[in-house]
Scaffold this motif. Sequence first.
Motif, short mmCIF file in Angstrom:
data_model
loop_
_atom_site.label_atom_id
_atom_site.label_comp_id
_atom_site.label_asym_id
_atom_site.label_seq_id
_atom_site.Cartn_x
_atom_site.Cartn_y
_atom_site.Cartn_z
N UNK A 171 0.86 -1.19 0.00
CA UNK A 171 0.00 0.00 0.00
C UNK A 171 0.89 1.24 0.00
N UNK A 172 0.73 2.06 -1.03
CA UNK A 172 1.55 3.25 -1.21
C UNK A 172 0.75 4.47 -0.76
N UNK A 173 1.33 5.24 0.14
CA UNK A 173 0.70 6.46 0.65
C UNK A 173 0.38 7.41 -0.49
N UNK A 174 -0.72 8.11 -0.37
CA UNK A 174 -1.16 9.05 -1.42
C UNK A 174 -0.18 10.20 -1.65
N UNK A 175 0.68 10.46 -0.68
CA UNK A 175 1.67 11.53 -0.82
C UNK A 175 2.78 11.15 -1.80
N UNK A 176 2.93 9.85 -2.05
CA UNK A 176 4.00 9.37 -2.92
C UNK A 176 3.45 8.97 -4.29
N UNK A 177 4.30 9.03 -5.32
CA UNK A 177 3.87 8.51 -6.63
C UNK A 177 3.60 7.01 -6.50
N UNK A 178 2.60 6.49 -7.20
CA UNK A 178 2.20 5.09 -7.08
C UNK A 178 3.32 4.13 -7.46
N UNK A 182 9.06 1.51 -2.37
CA UNK A 182 9.13 1.66 -0.93
C UNK A 182 10.02 0.50 -0.46
N UNK A 183 11.30 0.78 -0.28
CA UNK A 183 12.31 -0.27 -0.08
C UNK A 183 11.98 -1.23 1.07
N UNK A 184 11.60 -0.70 2.20
CA UNK A 184 11.32 -1.56 3.35
C UNK A 184 10.16 -2.51 3.05
N UNK A 185 9.09 -1.97 2.47
CA UNK A 185 7.93 -2.78 2.12
C UNK A 185 8.27 -3.79 1.02
N UNK A 186 9.10 -3.38 0.07
CA UNK A 186 9.50 -4.29 -1.00
C UNK A 186 10.31 -5.45 -0.45
N UNK A 187 11.19 -5.18 0.50
CA UNK A 187 11.99 -6.24 1.11
C UNK A 187 11.10 -7.23 1.86
N UNK A 188 10.10 -6.73 2.58
CA UNK A 188 9.16 -7.60 3.29
C UNK A 188 8.37 -8.43 2.29
N UNK A 189 7.92 -7.80 1.21
CA UNK A 189 7.15 -8.51 0.18
C UNK A 189 7.98 -9.61 -0.48
N UNK A 190 9.21 -9.30 -0.83
CA UNK A 190 10.08 -10.29 -1.47
C UNK A 190 10.34 -11.46 -0.53
N UNK A 191 10.58 -11.17 0.74
CA UNK A 191 10.80 -12.23 1.73
C UNK A 191 9.56 -13.11 1.87
N UNK A 192 8.39 -12.51 1.94
CA UNK A 192 7.14 -13.27 2.05
C UNK A 192 6.94 -14.17 0.85
N UNK A 193 7.18 -13.64 -0.35
CA UNK A 193 7.02 -14.44 -1.56
C UNK A 193 8.03 -15.58 -1.63
N UNK A 194 9.26 -15.33 -1.21
CA UNK A 194 10.27 -16.39 -1.20
C UNK A 194 9.88 -17.50 -0.23
N UNK A 236 -4.89 1.04 -2.25
CA UNK A 236 -5.77 0.33 -1.33
C UNK A 236 -5.72 -1.16 -1.65
N UNK A 237 -5.43 -1.98 -0.65
CA UNK A 237 -5.28 -3.41 -0.87
C UNK A 237 -6.56 -4.05 -1.42
N UNK A 238 -7.69 -3.69 -0.88
CA UNK A 238 -8.95 -4.31 -1.27
C UNK A 238 -9.24 -4.22 -2.76
N UNK A 239 -9.15 -3.02 -3.30
CA UNK A 239 -9.45 -2.84 -4.73
C UNK A 239 -8.40 -3.51 -5.61
N UNK A 240 -7.14 -3.54 -5.16
CA UNK A 240 -6.09 -4.20 -5.93
C UNK A 240 -6.34 -5.71 -6.00
#
Length: 135
Positions: free
Chosen positions: A37-44, A48-60, A82-86
Amino acid sequence: MILGVLGGRKTDDEVTRVSCALAKLNNEKLKMVFVITVDRKLPIDKEVRESTAIAENSLQNMEKLAKELRVKQSGEIIQARFQGSAVVQQIDEIGATTVVIGLPQRKPYDQGKVSESINYLYDNASCVVVTCQSN
């Protein structure tokens, strides 16, 4: 197709196990996604490095577990507001028959409440919604 939704939480193992069992039982393909989930203040598309690292670890971890369970799968990281609509968009794109998602850990005073994303899935998903909770 079965769609499993990972969240970098304790429930990821259970989501993977249930998704694999359903895929085997129904002889369906399995796709696992992690929605950042990307904050509205940031480009979509801003990484987001920290979140990407968590996501990659979860997928692995999911890929390793699915391999142990002898289930072929694919995984993808998605960035959205928003996670739900995605997740609903993924369901429609791949023609999922079932989506499996973990419930966030509840606090004692949250009895009966679920996350906004899960409520959105209950209301908008065109398939069966299965929720998992860790012990």
